[in-house]
Design a protein around this motif. Structure first.
Motif, PDB file in Angstrom:
ATOM      1  N   THR A 113     -14.505  39.162   0.410  1.00  0.00           N
ATOM      2  CA  THR A 113     -15.683  39.612   1.292  1.00  0.00           C
ATOM      3  C   THR A 113     -15.119  38.696   2.510  1.00  0.00           C
ATOM      4  OG1 THR A 113     -16.807  37.910   0.075  1.00  0.00           O
ATOM      5  CG2 THR A 113     -17.472  40.135  -0.579  1.00  0.00           C
ATOM      6  N   PRO A 114     -14.043  39.009   3.319  1.00  0.00           N
ATOM      7  CA  PRO A 114     -13.930  38.195   4.267  1.00  0.00           C
ATOM      8  C   PRO A 114     -14.872  37.919   5.414  1.00  0.00           C
ATOM      9  CG  PRO A 114     -12.386  40.362   4.342  1.00  0.00           C
ATOM     10  CD  PRO A 114     -13.360  40.037   3.197  1.00  0.00           C
ATOM     11  N   THR A 115     -15.569  38.923   5.527  1.00  0.00           N
ATOM     12  CA  THR A 115     -16.592  38.970   6.727  1.00  0.00           C
ATOM     13  C   THR A 115     -18.046  38.334   6.393  1.00  0.00           C
ATOM     14  OG1 THR A 115     -17.124  41.199   6.057  1.00  0.00           O
ATOM     15  CG2 THR A 115     -15.437  40.818   7.816  1.00  0.00           C
ATOM     16  N   ALA A 116     -18.181  37.998   5.040  1.00  0.00           N
ATOM     17  CA  ALA A 116     -19.542  37.500   4.509  1.00  0.00           C
ATOM     18  C   ALA A 116     -19.787  36.234   5.395  1.00  0.00           C
ATOM     19  CB  ALA A 116     -19.323  36.858   3.152  1.00  0.00           C
ATOM     20  N   PRO A 117     -21.002  36.336   6.050  1.00  0.00           N
ATOM     21  CA  PRO A 117     -21.635  35.362   6.953  1.00  0.00           C
ATOM     22  C   PRO A 117     -21.615  33.890   6.262  1.00  0.00           C
ATOM     23  CG  PRO A 117     -23.485  36.677   6.428  1.00  0.00           C
ATOM     24  CD  PRO A 117     -22.193  37.226   5.788  1.00  0.00           C
ATOM     25  N   ARG A 118     -21.341  33.116   7.028  1.00  0.00           N
ATOM     26  CA  ARG A 118     -21.541  31.457   6.738  1.00  0.00           C
ATOM     27  C   ARG A 118     -22.383  30.932   7.821  1.00  0.00           C
ATOM     28  NH1 ARG A 118     -19.112  33.774   3.268  1.00  0.00           N
ATOM     29  NH2 ARG A 118     -17.261  33.139   2.178  1.00  0.00           N
ATOM     30  N   SER A 129     -35.573  23.075   3.732  1.00  0.00           N
ATOM     31  CA  SER A 129     -36.281  23.624   4.843  1.00  0.00           C
ATOM     32  C   SER A 129     -35.158  23.808   6.087  1.00  0.00           C
ATOM     33  CB  SER A 129     -37.399  22.479   5.420  1.00  0.00           C
ATOM     34  OG  SER A 129     -38.475  22.270   4.582  1.00  0.00           O
ATOM     35  N   MET A 130     -34.346  22.848   6.222  1.00  0.00           N
ATOM     36  CA  MET A 130     -33.350  23.070   7.326  1.00  0.00           C
ATOM     37  C   MET A 130     -32.401  24.080   6.998  1.00  0.00           C
ATOM     38  SD  MET A 130     -34.606  20.790   9.727  1.00  0.00           S
ATOM     39  CE  MET A 130     -36.013  21.453   9.270  1.00  0.00           C
ATOM     40  N   SER A 131     -32.023  24.350   5.751  1.00  0.00           N
ATOM     41  CA  SER A 131     -31.214  25.353   5.388  1.00  0.00           C
ATOM     42  C   SER A 131     -32.090  26.669   5.686  1.00  0.00           C
ATOM     43  CB  SER A 131     -30.767  25.314   3.968  1.00  0.00           C
ATOM     44  OG  SER A 131     -30.296  24.118   3.928  1.00  0.00           O
ATOM     45  N   ALA A 132     -33.154  26.811   5.276  1.00  0.00           N
ATOM     46  CA  ALA A 132     -33.824  28.332   5.548  1.00  0.00           C
ATOM     47  C   ALA A 132     -33.620  28.448   7.019  1.00  0.00           C
ATOM     48  CB  ALA A 132     -35.252  28.150   5.093  1.00  0.00           C
ATOM     49  N   ILE A 133     -34.185  27.632   7.813  1.00  0.00           N
ATOM     50  CA  ILE A 133     -34.075  27.919   9.224  1.00  0.00           C
ATOM     51  C   ILE A 133     -32.699  28.337   9.751  1.00  0.00           C
ATOM     52  CG2 ILE A 133     -34.389  26.973  11.547  1.00  0.00           C
ATOM     53  CD1 ILE A 133     -36.578  25.218  10.380  1.00  0.00           C
ATOM     54  N   GLU A 134     -31.744  27.514   9.265  1.00  0.00           N
ATOM     55  CA  GLU A 134     -30.199  27.723   9.683  1.00  0.00           C
ATOM     56  C   GLU A 134     -29.901  28.940   9.252  1.00  0.00           C
ATOM     57  OE1 GLU A 134     -28.096  25.989  11.210  1.00  0.00           O
ATOM     58  OE2 GLU A 134     -26.522  27.498  10.619  1.00  0.00           O
ATOM     59  N   VAL A 135     -30.383  29.472   7.820  1.00  0.00           N
ATOM     60  CA  VAL A 135     -29.946  31.017   7.443  1.00  0.00           C
ATOM     61  C   VAL A 135     -30.391  31.987   8.432  1.00  0.00           C
ATOM     62  CG1 VAL A 135     -30.479  32.672   5.656  1.00  0.00           C
ATOM     63  CG2 VAL A 135     -29.488  30.544   4.951  1.00  0.00           C
ATOM     64  N   GLU A 178     -35.696  29.236  -2.938  1.00  0.00           N
ATOM     65  CA  GLU A 178     -35.701  28.049  -2.525  1.00  0.00           C
ATOM     66  C   GLU A 178     -34.553  27.314  -2.870  1.00  0.00           C
ATOM     67  OE1 GLU A 178     -39.637  26.138  -3.113  1.00  0.00           O
ATOM     68  OE2 GLU A 178     -39.138  24.223  -2.420  1.00  0.00           O
ATOM     69  N   LEU A 179     -34.170  26.776  -1.695  1.00  0.00           N
ATOM     70  CA  LEU A 179     -32.736  25.763  -2.034  1.00  0.00           C
ATOM     71  C   LEU A 179     -33.600  24.357  -1.937  1.00  0.00           C
ATOM     72  CD1 LEU A 179     -29.928  24.916  -1.986  1.00  0.00           C
ATOM     73  CD2 LEU A 179     -30.036  25.046   0.478  1.00  0.00           C
ATOM     74  N   ASN A 219     -25.173  28.323   2.013  1.00  0.00           N
ATOM     75  CA  ASN A 219     -24.359  29.501   2.015  1.00  0.00           C
ATOM     76  C   ASN A 219     -24.715  30.399   0.913  1.00  0.00           C
ATOM     77  OD1 ASN A 219     -22.567  29.680   4.498  1.00  0.00           O
ATOM     78  ND2 ASN A 219     -21.447  27.960   3.504  1.00  0.00           N
ATOM     79  N   VAL A 220     -25.026  29.744  -0.156  1.00  0.00           N
ATOM     80  CA  VAL A 220     -25.455  30.491  -1.467  1.00  0.00           C
ATOM     81  C   VAL A 220     -26.781  30.917  -1.211  1.00  0.00           C
ATOM     82  CG1 VAL A 220     -26.204  30.070  -3.879  1.00  0.00           C
ATOM     83  CG2 VAL A 220     -24.059  29.137  -3.048  1.00  0.00           C
ATOM     84  N   LEU A 221     -27.817  30.290  -0.297  1.00  0.00           N
ATOM     85  CA  LEU A 221     -29.010  30.887  -0.074  1.00  0.00           C
ATOM     86  C   LEU A 221     -28.833  32.009   0.659  1.00  0.00           C
ATOM     87  CD1 LEU A 221     -31.952  30.447   0.139  1.00  0.00           C
ATOM     88  CD2 LEU A 221     -31.870  29.031   2.161  1.00  0.00           C
TER      89      LEU A 221
END
Ligand code: ZN
Length: 445
Positions: free
Chosen positions: A32-37, A131-137, A218-219, A428-430
């Motif tokens: 999956t080379p194009t999977a978003p990060r 919380s910050m990861s959810a916004i980042e995603v 939730e992370l 990234n897992v989220l």
């Protein structure tokens, strides 16, 4: 096969899987080379910026729900959400909910998020990472031009630490009487909800019914030390343990400590001490990760020269399986009777508090496992011994939780720490799990 049996079977399957504790390396990643990060540098910068609100001299934060620091941090979060092209609003319960439209408006939303309130003298990671990861995603999705099928909602729950008030309002578990409880900030819950921009009179409008959400993710930091100790990148939460607490009263007979012979005493504290030992023995005699604690004890009348006539202590039992909690309680009760009979004392148990176990959805667990594997990360299925907003959301739809390592297993302390790289892995897992959940719960593999 009921839900719990299914969950246990799948979990033991995952636990037994040789793939899970093994990094799969580059070959899988190339699929999956194009999977978003996510943008890891930005995520950790936001986390550092958030830690300014309520920062304490010990390096952590005291950001009590409904405090000025809480409100200022929420303003900061609202700004990040707008930067991420989300449309935030505050629901009647005072939660921040930021919407991102999906392609199929008829679908129920997928929710993901966490909380930013803290305990007194807390750390910079509990709740904040999720919380910050959810916004980042959400921001990453925008930057990559990805529109999901489902509408998305990033949620920052209010007053998690005080007792999951925001999420329980949404799941319908918050009772009107609880609005008068006084929070650690000094405000009642009702005053706090108003302070944050909600409306306690219209609380029912925040409530959602079972099936109103397509899923909740939730992370969170582990808050225990097992992932770090065993060098595992990701914890896949099997469920949030159920908790039962009792007040235990041991009644004996208070008498003169100098004139009452040893064989004629009804010493309540001696009985209670044997009870503490029995609780530990019963809980450790069964295989599994259940825990049992006597956390408080007081002897009466409480004088050096009086044999204690009464002891009031607590008993707390936690496990993912409510049946196991009941079995342990029954065995502890039998032990208590035996111990009391030995010196003519008696026990009474009074139920204080009950939290039913909240299993995560086995299908979501396998999506998290697939996502970790795709990212070349090791993962392990594990229970959560701490409570989380996710347990309220499990009442409404399929719930999944992702853990990242807590260094030294320290939490609710300024010394709480999770490595920046572990946080990026979790985000990234989220992201990957969210996309899989959006594509459909049933996996092809
Ligand atoms: Zn938390």
């Amino acid at each position: 096969m009921n839900r719990r049996q299914f969950g246990t079977t799948l979990a033991s399957g995952l636990l037994a899987s040789p793939l899970l504790d093994t990094p799969l390396g580059a070959a899988t990643r190339l699929l999956t080379p194009t999977a978003p990060r996510v943008n890891g540098e930005r995520l950790n910068r936001h986390l550092a910026e958030l830690s300014r609100f309520g920062s304490n001299p010990h390096g952590g934060v005291t950001r009590l729900a409904y405090s000025d620091a809480d409100k200022q941090a929420r303003e900061y979060v609202l700004g990040l959400m707008r930067d991420a092209k989300l449309t935030p609003s505050i629901d009647a319960a005072g939660n921040i909910i930021a919407a991102r439209p999906g392609r199929e408006a008829s679908l129920k939303p997928i929710l993901f998020g966490s909380h930013i309130d803290s305990v007194p003298e807390g750390g910079n990671y509990d709740g904040n990472v999720g919380s910050m990861s959810a916004i980042e995603v959400a921001q990453t999705l925008g930057e990559q031009g990805i529109t999901t099928r489902h509408p998305l909602q990033v949620v920052i729950w209010q007053n998690e630490e005080g007792g999951l008030y925001g999420s329980r309002a949404v799941s319908g578990q918050l009772t009107p009487e609880e609005l008068q409880n006084v929070s650690r900030s000094g405000k009642t819950i009702a005053e706090g909800v108003s302070f944050l921009g909600g409306d306690p009179q219209r609380l029912a409008e925040a409530k959602r019914a079972k099936g109103d959400i397509a899923g909740y993710l939730e992370l969170h930091i582990e808050q225990g030390g097992t992932l770090e100790r065993d060098h595992v990148d990701i914890g896949i939460v099997e469920g949030i343990v159920g908790i039962k607490q009792w007040e235990v009263t041991v009644t004996g007979f208070a008498n003169h400590a100098g004139t009452t012979p040893m064989d004629q005493r009804h010493d309540a504290l001696l009985t209670a001490s044997r009870f503490v030992e029995a609780v530990n023995r019963v809980v450790t005699s069964i295989p599994g990760r259940q825990v049992g604690t006597v956390g408080r004890m007081q002897a009466f009348p409480g004088a050096p020269n009086v044999i204690p006539g009464q002891v009031v202590c607590t008993l707390e039992l936690r496990d993912l399986d409510a049946g196991k909690i009941d079995t342990m309680y029954a065995r502890i009760g039998d032990e208590a009777k035996r111990i009391a009979a030995a010196n003519g004392t008696s026990f009474a148990f009074h139920s204080l508090h009950e939290n039913v176990p909240a299993p995560s959805d086995p299908r979501v667990r396998s999506l998290i496992a697939d996502s970790a594997r795709e990212l070349g990360l090791t993962a392990r299925v594990m229970p959560s011994g701490a409570g989380h907003d996710a347990q309220a959301m499990a009442q409404l739809g399929p719930m999944g939780m992702i853990f990242v390592p807590s260094i030294g297993g320290i939490s609710h302390s300024p010394k709480e720490f999770s490595r920046p790289n572990d946080i990026v892995n979790g985000a990234n897992v989220l992201l990957a799990t969210l996309l899989r959940l959006d594509a459909g719960l049933v996996t092809s593999g």
